[in-house]
Design a protein around this motif. Sequence first.
Motif, PDB file in Angstrom:
ATOM      1  N   MET A 220       0.836  -1.207   0.000  1.00  0.00           N
ATOM      2  CA  MET A 220       0.000   0.000   0.000  1.00  0.00           C
ATOM      3  C   MET A 220       0.870   1.257   0.000  1.00  0.00           C
ATOM      4  O   MET A 220       0.621   2.196  -0.773  1.00  0.00           O
ATOM      5  CB  MET A 220      -0.929   0.007   1.222  1.00  0.00           C
ATOM      6  N   ALA A 221       1.871   1.278   0.869  1.00  0.00           N
ATOM      7  CA  ALA A 221       2.743   2.464   0.947  1.00  0.00           C
ATOM      8  C   ALA A 221       3.464   2.664  -0.379  1.00  0.00           C
ATOM      9  O   ALA A 221       3.535   3.784  -0.905  1.00  0.00           O
ATOM     10  CB  ALA A 221       3.743   2.317   2.086  1.00  0.00           C
ATOM     11  N   ILE A 224       1.302   4.063  -3.394  1.00  0.00           N
ATOM     12  CA  ILE A 224       1.063   5.518  -3.459  1.00  0.00           C
ATOM     13  C   ILE A 224       2.171   6.195  -4.262  1.00  0.00           C
ATOM     14  O   ILE A 224       1.907   7.136  -5.015  1.00  0.00           O
ATOM     15  CB  ILE A 224       0.979   6.124  -2.038  1.00  0.00           C
ATOM     16  N   LEU A 227       1.804   6.384  -8.136  1.00  0.00           N
ATOM     17  CA  LEU A 227       0.740   7.202  -8.720  1.00  0.00           C
ATOM     18  C   LEU A 227       1.017   8.671  -8.454  1.00  0.00           C
ATOM     19  O   LEU A 227       1.674   9.026  -7.471  1.00  0.00           O
ATOM     20  CB  LEU A 227      -0.608   6.814  -8.084  1.00  0.00           C
ATOM     21  N   SER A 228       0.503   9.537  -9.295  1.00  0.00           N
ATOM     22  CA  SER A 228       0.673  10.965  -9.054  1.00  0.00           C
ATOM     23  C   SER A 228      -0.462  11.472  -8.178  1.00  0.00           C
ATOM     24  O   SER A 228      -1.552  10.900  -8.139  1.00  0.00           O
ATOM     25  CB  SER A 228       0.681  11.722 -10.374  1.00  0.00           C
ATOM     26  N   GLU A 229      -0.188  12.579  -7.502  1.00  0.00           N
ATOM     27  CA  GLU A 229      -1.219  13.210  -6.682  1.00  0.00           C
ATOM     28  C   GLU A 229      -2.410  13.601  -7.571  1.00  0.00           C
ATOM     29  O   GLU A 229      -3.557  13.348  -7.231  1.00  0.00           O
ATOM     30  CB  GLU A 229      -0.614  14.441  -5.986  1.00  0.00           C
ATOM     31  N   LEU A 232      -4.371  10.506  -8.616  1.00  0.00           N
ATOM     32  CA  LEU A 232      -5.234  10.026  -7.523  1.00  0.00           C
ATOM     33  C   LEU A 232      -6.466  10.909  -7.379  1.00  0.00           C
ATOM     34  O   LEU A 232      -7.575  10.412  -7.149  1.00  0.00           O
ATOM     35  CB  LEU A 232      -4.452  10.026  -6.200  1.00  0.00           C
ATOM     36  N   THR A 233      -6.264  12.206  -7.508  1.00  0.00           N
ATOM     37  CA  THR A 233      -7.392  13.135  -7.393  1.00  0.00           C
ATOM     38  C   THR A 233      -8.379  12.919  -8.537  1.00  0.00           C
ATOM     39  O   THR A 233      -9.592  12.873  -8.320  1.00  0.00           O
ATOM     40  CB  THR A 233      -6.877  14.591  -7.383  1.00  0.00           C
ATOM     41  N   PHE A 236      -9.944   9.214  -7.924  1.00  0.00           N
ATOM     42  CA  PHE A 236     -10.715   8.978  -6.697  1.00  0.00           C
ATOM     43  C   PHE A 236     -11.226  10.255  -6.040  1.00  0.00           C
ATOM     44  O   PHE A 236     -12.338  10.285  -5.535  1.00  0.00           O
ATOM     45  CB  PHE A 236      -9.862   8.214  -5.677  1.00  0.00           C
ATOM     46  N   LEU A 265      -6.724   0.965  -2.268  1.00  0.00           N
ATOM     47  CA  LEU A 265      -5.415   0.633  -1.698  1.00  0.00           C
ATOM     48  C   LEU A 265      -5.455  -0.686  -0.936  1.00  0.00           C
ATOM     49  O   LEU A 265      -4.540  -1.496  -1.019  1.00  0.00           O
ATOM     50  CB  LEU A 265      -4.974   1.728  -0.731  1.00  0.00           C
ATOM     51  N   TRP A 321       7.008  11.027  -9.516  1.00  0.00           N
ATOM     52  CA  TRP A 321       7.770  11.616  -8.395  1.00  0.00           C
ATOM     53  C   TRP A 321       8.596  10.551  -7.673  1.00  0.00           C
ATOM     54  O   TRP A 321       9.371  10.868  -6.776  1.00  0.00           O
ATOM     55  CB  TRP A 321       6.862  12.380  -7.441  1.00  0.00           C
TER      56      TRP A 321
END
Lengths: 375, 375
Positions: A220-221, A224, A227-229, A232-233, A236, A265, A321
């Motif tokens: 899960m960690a 993240i 994926l890009s912020e 994700l926005t 989701f 996740l 990133w």
Amino acid sequence: MDSRFGPDRRATLSTPLALDGGATLPAIDIAYETYGTLSPARDNAILICHALTGDQHVASTHPRTGKPGWWSRMVGPGKPIDLNKHFVICSNVLGSCMGSSGPASIDPATGAPYAMRFPVLTIRDMVRAQGMLLDHLGIDRLRAVVGGSMGGMQALSWAATLPDRVEAVVVIASTARHSAQNIAFHEVGRQAIMADPNWRGGDYYADGSPPAAGLSVARMAAHITYLSEAGLTAKFGRKLQARADGQAGAKTFGFDADFQVESYLRHQGLAFTDRFDANSYLYITRALDYFDLAEEHGGVLANAFRATKARFCIVSFDTDWLYPTAESRNIVHALNAAGAPASFVELSSPFGHDAFLLDSPELDRIMRGFLEAGA
Amino acid sequence: MDSRFGPDRRATLSTPLALDGGATLPAIDIAYETYGTLSPARDNAILICHALTGDQHVASTHPRTGKPGWWSRMVGPGKPIDLNKHFVICSNVLGSCMGSSGPASIDPATGAPYAMRFPVLTIRDMVRAQGMLLDHLGIDRLRAVVGGSMGGMQALSWAATLPDRVEAVVVIASTARHSAQNIAFHEVGRQAIMADPNWRGGDYYADGSPPAAGLSVARMAAHITYLSEAGLTAKFGRKLQARADGQAGAKTFGFDADFQVESYLRHQGLAFTDRFDANSYLYITRALDYFDLAEEHGGVLANAFRATKARFCIVSFDTDWLYPTAESRNIVHALNAAGAPASFVELSSPFGHDAFLLDSPELDRIMRGFLEAGA
């Protein structure tokens, strides 16, 4: 057809492999797949290197999940890595858990799984094992080595470690060294696994109770960071899970997965534990964290590329990133300093690091063009 | 001196508190500290709101760690929040574990700790509890509410929830809503805690075996988000731990903390478990993830600020990727739309989100200037 080629292959290579850490493995198994036809001159082979949790099933169905190969959109007849022209090899990295030797393998000295007695590996060790596989296959030189993420690190290490055996190198969404932040995220994952009481110092193979909870948190960690912020926005945002009765979602004021991103996740973590070995995760993340190609060459990255005659193609994604474009630029600067022919492009994608696995017509065009320029 | 003012205070507030989730707490404890002297007109009070794992010891020694107050560089006589002029209140948020009511508190209905039977809270619930504390202290209006990170969310919620009671609002390194990535990181932490067998559904208080390993992993993952990539590189890079014999560090080809960043993170995780309750971590992260100030106001953030007459000061840091500048800009746009006076500055810092806690002469000047403009 040569019995060494085709699906579901596994080679036992009995030449001792001296590892960077000082240990020697007397023999190793390497599981691999091949696709397409090796030319009579044996000069059309491309090695594809997989990422941390990838495997040799680059363009064939995964035997455990039943899913299509992880890069089947890239590899096939008429596809950018064109099986009408190229012969493709993909092997499971040393230390992994899809048939190659790793911590879950039986230690011939004891008859029990190595577990944490397996030696710690480096990316260069993985590459040397791939070189031994090529010897076994009777392939002296590769038309290209291609990889994304950890696969890209292997591709770079190929040019440095076996410089006479590779003509072209494609490095996608990768880096020449793991940063402090990269190491930090991996350390969180390792601690999550080792904190799971089922881990038991790595000796969990006998009773079918692996440290699944810890491995799931580690995944899960890590997920993240893939994926890009913005991605994700877009995917989701703050959307809530639909309720079981079909009503629109609402906050439960509890600790269930209210938000879709939580549910996603959790699913990613859980599904991963069905297909991956926790000790292999420890070993491969360690190899990644140890990776610093400059350090292996007197602290000067350009020195890693002085012996090779290969052409290079470096690709980054603007929203990645985990291994940002600056890391690719660093590689290109070193290639330039070493006088190696290098093309470099930063692609735009909303999907962060994972973009290299997803549909990208631009990446397809770059891959096809670069490979065919050398044909 | 008023016996309600001074160090180590705790108020039991017996007005029932109706929570956003539907439950009602018949009485709550709020632990708090006050600093400086309340003016006879009772018009010089500033409420400072702490972050996720912070506490009321903003400018006084932490009773468990012995460390100075978490913002003692900002709060004191002659300092930017000047105790020669202002009276400062800082209270432990509802749901936390430093003396205010939370999951570790005794449920009067059962005589046992609430654990997961404590109601899930929102940021607004925390703010309402602070309002009740002010009633208890006989303070009708605040000269300012000031907070960084989660403290900034409380400050925003103050302006929206108790608009007549606050004259100025300072929001540092914060956001008006938790993003998908913010939620994702918190969910990793919660899953790490809940995967620890010592968690036992939250009922771990009786035997002194809390889920320390899970809480430590949660803290490690969160800690990475508080630092910038560049800051981690500058501070740690790929530096290895010095060896016990004083020799320069070398890779051990094992799973000890070879890299300094690994050792640092492990220490951060471990130290945290000495001072924080795992269930409180679950509850407060949940409150943060639920936070979406626009949602509480018909989906339009500007509506949250239509009733207040407060002045606003919004500060972000350029390397903060937890609550990036775009989130602050979003707040400022809403304030502008609502006609609220707002100043906004993005400060440059290498330290990421944590910058708001560190030495920053620019932040000091902004704080002093903004507070004194209203005096």
